[in-house]
Write an enzyme that holds these catalytic residues in place. Structure first.
Site, PDB file in Angstrom:
ATOM      1  N   LYS A 124       0.841  -1.207   0.000  1.00 48.16           N
ATOM      2  CA  LYS A 124       0.000   0.000   0.000  1.00 48.16           C
ATOM      3  C   LYS A 124       0.871   1.249   0.000  1.00 48.16           C
ATOM      4  O   LYS A 124       0.689   2.146  -0.815  1.00 48.16           O
ATOM      5  CB  LYS A 124      -0.893  -0.006   1.244  1.00 48.16           C
ATOM      6  N   ASN A 125       1.833   1.288   0.919  1.00 49.69           N
ATOM      7  CA  ASN A 125       2.613   2.526   1.073  1.00 49.69           C
ATOM      8  C   ASN A 125       3.578   2.779  -0.084  1.00 49.69           C
ATOM      9  O   ASN A 125       4.098   3.876  -0.227  1.00 49.69           O
ATOM     10  CB  ASN A 125       3.379   2.508   2.399  1.00 49.69           C
ATOM     11  N   ARG A 134      -8.403  -0.481   5.035  1.00 49.73           N
ATOM     12  CA  ARG A 134      -7.522   0.500   4.384  1.00 49.73           C
ATOM     13  C   ARG A 134      -6.175  -0.124   4.049  1.00 49.73           C
ATOM     14  O   ARG A 134      -5.491   0.344   3.148  1.00 49.73           O
ATOM     15  CB  ARG A 134      -7.272   1.692   5.325  1.00 49.73           C
ATOM     16  N   ASP A 173       5.259   0.916  12.105  1.00 48.85           N
ATOM     17  CA  ASP A 173       4.060   0.226  11.607  1.00 48.85           C
ATOM     18  C   ASP A 173       3.992  -1.234  12.043  1.00 48.85           C
ATOM     19  O   ASP A 173       3.001  -1.911  11.764  1.00 48.85           O
ATOM     20  CB  ASP A 173       4.003   0.308  10.065  1.00 48.85           C
ATOM     21  N   ARG A 215       0.670  14.758  13.174  1.00 51.79           N
ATOM     22  CA  ARG A 215       1.188  14.519  11.819  1.00 51.79           C
ATOM     23  C   ARG A 215       1.140  15.734  10.890  1.00 51.79           C
ATOM     24  O   ARG A 215       0.405  15.746   9.900  1.00 51.79           O
ATOM     25  CB  ARG A 215       0.446  13.339  11.172  1.00 51.79           C
ATOM     26  N   CYS A 245      -4.785  12.991  13.266  1.00 55.32           N
ATOM     27  CA  CYS A 245      -5.356  11.658  13.108  1.00 55.32           C
ATOM     28  C   CYS A 245      -5.114  10.898  14.391  1.00 55.32           C
ATOM     29  O   CYS A 245      -4.466  11.403  15.297  1.00 55.32           O
ATOM     30  CB  CYS A 245      -4.758  10.938  11.909  1.00 55.32           C
TER      31      CYS A 245
HETATM   32  C1  UD1 Z   1       4.599   7.037   6.308  1.00 54.81           C
HETATM   33  C2  UD1 Z   1       3.726   5.804   6.192  1.00 54.81           C
HETATM   34  C3  UD1 Z   1       3.279   5.340   7.576  1.00 54.81           C
HETATM   35  C4  UD1 Z   1       4.481   5.146   8.483  1.00 54.81           C
HETATM   36  C5  UD1 Z   1       5.383   6.384   8.488  1.00 54.81           C
HETATM   37  C6  UD1 Z   1       6.662   6.194   9.272  1.00 54.81           C
HETATM   38  C7  UD1 Z   1       2.636   6.065   4.048  1.00 54.81           C
HETATM   39  C8  UD1 Z   1       1.382   6.353   3.312  1.00 54.81           C
HETATM   40  N1  UD1 Z   1       2.562   6.131   5.386  1.00 54.81           N
HETATM   41  O1  UD1 Z   1       3.798   8.061   6.882  1.00 54.81           O
HETATM   42  O2  UD1 Z   1       2.557   4.121   7.432  1.00 54.81           O
HETATM   43  O3  UD1 Z   1       4.042   4.898   9.804  1.00 54.81           O
HETATM   44  O4  UD1 Z   1       5.741   6.748   7.136  1.00 54.81           O
HETATM   45  O5  UD1 Z   1       7.375   5.114   8.785  1.00 54.81           O
HETATM   46  O6  UD1 Z   1       3.647   5.745   3.477  1.00 54.81           O
HETATM   47  N2  UD1 Z   1       6.456  14.959  10.513  1.00 54.81           N
HETATM   48  C9  UD1 Z   1       6.473  16.299  10.790  1.00 54.81           C
HETATM   49  N3  UD1 Z   1       6.384  17.176   9.743  1.00 54.81           N
HETATM   50  C10 UD1 Z   1       6.265  16.764   8.454  1.00 54.81           C
HETATM   51  C11 UD1 Z   1       6.257  15.380   8.185  1.00 54.81           C
HETATM   52  C12 UD1 Z   1       6.353  14.486   9.235  1.00 54.81           C
HETATM   53  O7  UD1 Z   1       6.563  16.701  11.945  1.00 54.81           O
HETATM   54  O8  UD1 Z   1       6.189  17.614   7.550  1.00 54.81           O
HETATM   55  C13 UD1 Z   1       6.523  13.983  11.623  1.00 54.81           C
HETATM   56  C14 UD1 Z   1       5.212  13.196  11.742  1.00 54.81           C
HETATM   57  O9  UD1 Z   1       4.252  13.899  12.510  1.00 54.81           O
HETATM   58  C15 UD1 Z   1       5.661  11.933  12.411  1.00 54.81           C
HETATM   59  C16 UD1 Z   1       7.059  11.719  11.836  1.00 54.81           C
HETATM   60  O10 UD1 Z   1       7.486  12.994  11.335  1.00 54.81           O
HETATM   61  O11 UD1 Z   1       5.737  12.094  13.797  1.00 54.81           O
HETATM   62  C17 UD1 Z   1       7.134  10.687  10.722  1.00 54.81           C
HETATM   63  O12 UD1 Z   1       6.327  11.089   9.643  1.00 54.81           O
HETATM   64  P1  UD1 Z   1       6.585  10.627   8.144  1.00 54.81           P
HETATM   65  O13 UD1 Z   1       7.867   9.888   8.066  1.00 54.81           O
HETATM   66  O14 UD1 Z   1       6.397  11.805   7.256  1.00 54.81           O
HETATM   67  O15 UD1 Z   1       5.402   9.596   7.923  1.00 54.81           O
HETATM   68  P2  UD1 Z   1       4.276   9.598   6.819  1.00 54.81           P
HETATM   69  O16 UD1 Z   1       4.860   9.854   5.481  1.00 54.81           O
HETATM   70  O17 UD1 Z   1       3.112  10.421   7.271  1.00 54.81           O
END
Ligand code: UD1
Length: 416
Positions: free
Chosen positions: A22-23, A395, A303, A120, A115
């Site tokens: 999925k990711n 999902r 995850d 996030r 969420c």
């Molecule tokens: C992706 C995965 C999710 C997984 C996560 C971490 C997808 C669709 N989802 O989520 O399943 O759990 O990676 O491996 O691929 N953060 C900020 N600012 C930002 C972006 C992130 O503060 O602009 C923080 C987030 O709140 C979180 C952390 O960084 O605490 C990790 O986020 P990120 O690596 O971006 O995860 P996702 O891409 O949302």
């Protein structure tokens, strides 16, 4: 709303085929927006998030068809708006921001709200795109982005954000000049996206390391690409084999990408080997608890945290889990406690006293991986477990109850 009914206590035996990731599929689908020709993707899982993405792609001006494990996407006249109604159901929708800015020079994308697993934010995505020349305003809950052609830049992420790295990989592929991303995410799904973009004609090197270089090109073409298999689904079924003292073979299964998970499961006493037909998972008698910390790849994935917690509840000894990626990602612990688990939470740390004899109970799923953890606990528990609100599971896990019943689980879906 559906619920899953599980009568626990069956050792799972047989073969489970792992679906496409999925990711990995989600960013690749958004990247297809930027291609001038047809994109054909193989190994795409039939999940709610994929259908949501295809709906969004239609609104953004693409034609798409989903048949079996194949998706075909053809970008038409693009419309730069991702509406709130879709974005609120799937945060990954924000991945259309980079492609729309790169292709059209404007984007109006609903700001994803908080969420269940934390706030996030997307500030790192926006700051990096600003460095490439984009301007952002917030208007009625929407991020309004505009730019001339994006310009290559030297970007150092404060944190190796997965989504942020993906948005920038896509944006920089069509930018003017060279972009260097430092402290970028090394997750296999990021590598898969980079490989897909390269198959479309992008010039990306360094994917899988923390420094990625992207030389912008003027256009991308269509291609045929096979999406990687789902390492988190695979890890979840490894735990299913272990928690039921079963004997499973996982086919179409990634392995190197699961190194940290395999290492922890082996440390707990699970026998995991690569065989001709797939990855064989068989516990070596009683398991023991371990300590672990969730970290960006190649560390232990957040995850898989909820699923391994379920396994630790029934293993011997005690263990500690520290969650460092997301705040508020222990909601499954409170439900596991209702099934007899002995867990103490303190901030971002969970202490698990193993040896619990789990008993079935009605439980409530709060997010995708928490739901998986409750299903796993239900498979090991004595008596009947009802997992409610399983729309989260739909999902991220393709045909979960069919896959589990085919290897001996007593599990069914009912309307609440
Ligand atoms: C992706 C995965 C999710 C997984 C996560 C971490 C997808 C669709 N989802 O989520 O399943 O759990 O990676 O491996 O691929 N953060 C900020 N600012 C930002 C972006 C992130 O503060 O602009 C923080 C987030 O709140 C979180 C952390 O960084 O605490 C990790 O986020 P990120 O690596 O971006 O995860 P996702 O891409 O949302």
């Amino acid at each position: 709303m559906d619920k899953l009914i599980i009568d626990g206590g069956q050792a799972l035996k047989g073969v489970i085929r792992i679906s496409g990731s999925k990711n990995a599929a989600l960013p690749v689908l958004f990247a297809a927006l930027m291609a001038d020709g047809d994109v054909i993707l193989e190994n795409v899982p039939g999940l709610r998030d994929i259908h949501t993405t295809l709906k969004l792609l239609t609104l953004l001006g693409c034609d798409s068809r989903f048949r079996g494990e194949y998706v075909e996407v053809r970008a038409g006249d693009l419309v730069p708006e991702a509406p709130y109604d879709l974005v609120r159901t799937m945060r990954a929708s924000v991945l259309c921001l980079g492609p729309l800015l790169a292709k059209l020079g404007r984007a109006r994308v609903a700001l994803p709200g908080g969420c269940a697993i934390g706030s996030r934010p997307v500030d790192l995505h926006l700051r990096a795109l600003e460095q490439m020349g984009a301007r952002f305003d917030l208007d009625s809950g929407y991020i309004m982005g505009t730019c001339q052609r994006l310009k290559g830049a030297h970007i150092i992420f404060d944190f190796p954000t997965v989504g942020g790295t993906e948005n920038l990989l896509m944006a920089a592929s069509l930018a003017d000049g060279e972009t260097v991303l430092e402290n970028s995410a090394r997750e296999p799904e990021v590598v898969d996206l980079a490989n897909f973009l390269n198959a479309c004609g992008a010039r990306i090197t360094g994917q899988g390391t923390s420094v990625i270089t992207i030389k912008g090109v003027s256009s991308l073409k269509g291609c045929r690409y096979r999406v990687m298999s789902d390492r988190i689904e695979a890890g979840t079924y490894m735990v299913a084999g272990a928690i039921t003292q079963g004997d499973l073979v996982l086919s179409n299964c990634p392995f190197e990408e699961l190194e940290a998970v395999v290492a922890k499961l082996r440390e707990m006493g699970v026998h995991i080997e690569k065989e001709k037909s797939g990855i064989r998972v068989k516990p070596n008698g009683q398991l023991n608890c371990v300590d672990l910390v969730t970290l960006p790849y190649p560390g232990f994935p957040t995850d898989m945290q909820a699923q391994i917690m379920a396994l630790m509840c029934v293993a011997d000894g005690s263990g500690m889990i520290k969650e460092t990626i997301f705040e508020n990602r222990f909601m499954h612990a409170l439900e596991l406690i209702r099934m007899g688990a002995r867990i103490k939470l303190s901030g971002q740390t969970a202490m698990i006293r193993g040896g619990a004899r789990l008993t079935g109970a009605p439980v409530m799923a709060s997010d995708l991986r928490a739901s998986a953890s409750l299903v796993l606990a239900g498979l090991a528990a004595r008596g009947r477990t009802e997992v409610r609100r399983i729309y989260h599971l739909d999902r991220g896990y393709e045909s979960m109850e069919q896959k589990l019943s085919a290897v001996g689980a007593r599990i069914s879906r009912e309307k609440e």
